[in-house]
Design a protein around this motif. Sequence first.
Motif, PDB file in Angstrom:
ATOM      1  N   VAL A  70      46.002  54.254  78.561  1.00 52.25           N
ATOM      2  CA  VAL A  70      46.542  53.427  77.492  1.00 52.25           C
ATOM      3  C   VAL A  70      46.592  54.354  76.213  1.00 52.25           C
ATOM      4  O   VAL A  70      47.392  54.370  75.543  1.00 52.25           O
ATOM      5  CB  VAL A  70      45.750  52.064  77.313  1.00 52.25           C
ATOM      6  CG1 VAL A  70      46.277  51.560  75.839  1.00 52.25           C
ATOM      7  CG2 VAL A  70      46.280  51.149  78.315  1.00 52.25           C
ATOM      8  N   CYS A  71      45.384  54.952  76.121  1.00 56.00           N
ATOM      9  CA  CYS A  71      45.266  55.769  74.936  1.00 56.00           C
ATOM     10  C   CYS A  71      46.018  57.018  75.100  1.00 56.00           C
ATOM     11  O   CYS A  71      46.889  57.448  73.982  1.00 56.00           O
ATOM     12  CB  CYS A  71      43.911  56.277  74.877  1.00 56.00           C
ATOM     13  SG  CYS A  71      42.644  54.923  74.380  1.00 56.00           S
ATOM     14  N   THR A  72      46.580  57.815  76.185  1.00 54.57           N
ATOM     15  CA  THR A  72      47.216  58.703  76.500  1.00 54.57           C
ATOM     16  C   THR A  72      48.759  58.170  76.105  1.00 54.57           C
ATOM     17  O   THR A  72      49.666  58.837  75.449  1.00 54.57           O
ATOM     18  CB  THR A  72      47.261  59.313  77.789  1.00 54.57           C
ATOM     19  OG1 THR A  72      45.947  59.541  78.137  1.00 54.57           O
ATOM     20  CG2 THR A  72      48.261  60.627  78.055  1.00 54.57           C
ATOM     21  N   LEU A  73      49.377  57.089  76.796  1.00 52.39           N
ATOM     22  CA  LEU A  73      50.491  56.651  76.558  1.00 52.39           C
ATOM     23  C   LEU A  73      50.888  56.324  75.108  1.00 52.39           C
ATOM     24  O   LEU A  73      51.985  56.645  74.383  1.00 52.39           O
ATOM     25  CB  LEU A  73      50.640  55.501  77.224  1.00 52.39           C
ATOM     26  CG  LEU A  73      50.816  55.319  78.894  1.00 52.39           C
ATOM     27  CD1 LEU A  73      50.794  54.259  79.479  1.00 52.39           C
ATOM     28  CD2 LEU A  73      51.830  56.205  79.356  1.00 52.39           C
ATOM     29  N   VAL A  79      39.825  56.767  69.902  1.00 52.91           N
ATOM     30  CA  VAL A  79      40.174  57.932  70.818  1.00 52.91           C
ATOM     31  C   VAL A  79      41.543  58.283  70.418  1.00 52.91           C
ATOM     32  O   VAL A  79      41.791  59.761  70.504  1.00 52.91           O
ATOM     33  CB  VAL A  79      40.253  57.341  72.234  1.00 52.91           C
ATOM     34  CG1 VAL A  79      40.633  58.159  73.388  1.00 52.91           C
ATOM     35  CG2 VAL A  79      38.776  56.885  72.593  1.00 52.91           C
ATOM     36  N   ILE A  80      42.345  57.513  70.189  1.00 51.78           N
ATOM     37  CA  ILE A  80      43.805  58.315  69.760  1.00 51.78           C
ATOM     38  C   ILE A  80      43.834  58.928  68.734  1.00 51.78           C
ATOM     39  O   ILE A  80      44.428  60.032  68.477  1.00 51.78           O
ATOM     40  CB  ILE A  80      44.681  56.891  69.427  1.00 51.78           C
ATOM     41  CG1 ILE A  80      45.028  56.197  70.638  1.00 51.78           C
ATOM     42  CG2 ILE A  80      46.339  57.327  68.916  1.00 51.78           C
ATOM     43  CD1 ILE A  80      45.900  54.885  70.521  1.00 51.78           C
ATOM     44  N   ILE A  81      43.099  58.700  67.470  1.00 53.01           N
ATOM     45  CA  ILE A  81      42.808  59.694  66.410  1.00 53.01           C
ATOM     46  C   ILE A  81      42.509  60.803  66.988  1.00 53.01           C
ATOM     47  O   ILE A  81      42.867  61.992  66.380  1.00 53.01           O
ATOM     48  CB  ILE A  81      42.143  58.788  65.203  1.00 53.01           C
ATOM     49  CG1 ILE A  81      43.020  57.611  64.701  1.00 53.01           C
ATOM     50  CG2 ILE A  81      41.747  59.952  64.242  1.00 53.01           C
ATOM     51  CD1 ILE A  81      41.989  56.926  63.741  1.00 53.01           C
ATOM     52  N   GLN A  96      46.383  68.587  76.968  1.00 59.58           N
ATOM     53  CA  GLN A  96      45.068  68.757  75.944  1.00 59.58           C
ATOM     54  C   GLN A  96      44.503  67.173  75.487  1.00 59.58           C
ATOM     55  O   GLN A  96      43.434  67.061  75.026  1.00 59.58           O
ATOM     56  CB  GLN A  96      45.242  69.613  74.875  1.00 59.58           C
ATOM     57  CG  GLN A  96      45.514  71.228  75.386  1.00 59.58           C
ATOM     58  CD  GLN A  96      44.176  71.449  76.011  1.00 59.58           C
ATOM     59  OE1 GLN A  96      43.148  71.485  75.297  1.00 59.58           O
ATOM     60  NE2 GLN A  96      44.435  71.991  77.207  1.00 59.58           N
ATOM     61  N   THR A  97      45.554  66.577  75.231  1.00 60.02           N
ATOM     62  CA  THR A  97      45.298  65.141  74.635  1.00 60.02           C
ATOM     63  C   THR A  97      44.565  64.454  75.733  1.00 60.02           C
ATOM     64  O   THR A  97      43.672  63.466  75.072  1.00 60.02           O
ATOM     65  CB  THR A  97      46.561  64.353  74.369  1.00 60.02           C
ATOM     66  OG1 THR A  97      47.343  64.868  73.502  1.00 60.02           O
ATOM     67  CG2 THR A  97      46.440  62.947  74.177  1.00 60.02           C
ATOM     68  N   SER A 113      36.939  63.268  76.579  1.00 56.98           N
ATOM     69  CA  SER A 113      35.698  63.694  76.168  1.00 56.98           C
ATOM     70  C   SER A 113      35.143  62.721  75.077  1.00 56.98           C
ATOM     71  O   SER A 113      33.855  62.895  74.618  1.00 56.98           O
ATOM     72  CB  SER A 113      36.056  65.134  75.267  1.00 56.98           C
ATOM     73  OG  SER A 113      36.642  64.920  74.347  1.00 56.98           O
ATOM     74  N   MET A 114      36.020  61.638  74.647  1.00 61.32           N
ATOM     75  CA  MET A 114      35.673  60.896  73.493  1.00 61.32           C
ATOM     76  C   MET A 114      35.211  59.621  74.224  1.00 61.32           C
ATOM     77  O   MET A 114      34.559  58.564  73.695  1.00 61.32           O
ATOM     78  CB  MET A 114      36.985  60.482  72.882  1.00 61.32           C
ATOM     79  CG  MET A 114      36.688  59.691  71.757  1.00 61.32           C
ATOM     80  SD  MET A 114      35.889  60.494  70.169  1.00 61.32           S
ATOM     81  CE  MET A 114      35.742  59.060  68.868  1.00 61.32           C
ATOM     82  N   VAL A 115      34.980  59.420  75.834  1.00 60.96           N
ATOM     83  CA  VAL A 115      34.465  58.318  76.516  1.00 60.96           C
ATOM     84  C   VAL A 115      33.147  57.853  75.837  1.00 60.96           C
ATOM     85  O   VAL A 115      32.972  56.796  75.722  1.00 60.96           O
ATOM     86  CB  VAL A 115      34.827  58.485  77.762  1.00 60.96           C
ATOM     87  CG1 VAL A 115      34.049  57.367  78.676  1.00 60.96           C
ATOM     88  CG2 VAL A 115      36.265  58.402  77.944  1.00 60.96           C
TER      89      VAL A 115
END
Length: 299
Positions: free
Chosen positions: A112-115, A172-174, A228-229, A235-237
């Motif tokens: 979801v974050c990647t999308l 995570v998105i930011i 990279q995103t 890494s933010m998990v």
Amino acid sequence: MAESSWLTKFPQMDRASLLEIRKGLDSAYRDFSREYGDIIESFFDPLLTFLIWFEKLLLATPWWLVIVIVTGLVYIATRSIKLSIGVIVSFLLIGYFGMWEDTMRTMSIITVCTLMAIALGIPVGILMARSDRAQNLITPLLDIMQTMPAFVYLIPVVMLLGIGKIPGVIAVIIYAIPPVIRLTNLGIRLVDREVLEAATAYGASPMQRLFGVQLPLAMPTIMAGINQTIMMALSMVVIASMIGVKGLGQPVLKSITNQYFTLGLFNGLAIVALAIIFDRVSQAYAKRTQRHMGGGHNV
């Protein structure tokens, strides 16, 4: 000595005024979060609904069917039998060591974050590529987003929206969106001007040039940004688990606080396995895209 004497001469009034400014800003943000927090939270309700639905879908789907679907998608994207076998082995080991549910939760939030990062980042990258003024305005913001410590993102988001999935998704998105913005901008700007002039000569409109020429030619670079995103989101998990985001990060955090070595090691290896899978798939797809575009260009 010069620095010490300067500090002693620093007026107490200025220090007091700085303290008052900080208190004023803190108070203003608290008032803003109390007044508009519920409205802002309701704005993200559709995203929360989709995230919960997708997580339940992954958890309710039989494990063997998830492995078949993921392996099929990996093979379609990479055409690699070795990588497909690696995906099967990785997921079987994840299930054997009892990390299946946490892995599905992590996959849902990363997907979801990647999308969301792609949906927001690519248009911003296009805007930067088409306007030098937009690039000059947005680049410092991206610099701040990439250099700011990850924990700092959690403070205003948690104060505004509390503990839960949505604050974690926003943080995570930011943290993860700058690469896709930067590389979309770079990829479009690197498109050969002669190709654009040829498209213009054939009567292509600006939108036709964008979607028919610039974006396809920039796709390998954009895919590198997406890669990279994804890595930054993974890494933010663990950090996102501090504000209630369930997944592989919570056992890692628990292992740190309680000194459970094997718990942290296995869940950390599961995160590494996901990172390797996402990385190899996105890289292989980018290379295939590059070869395809290169072949088409040569023709």
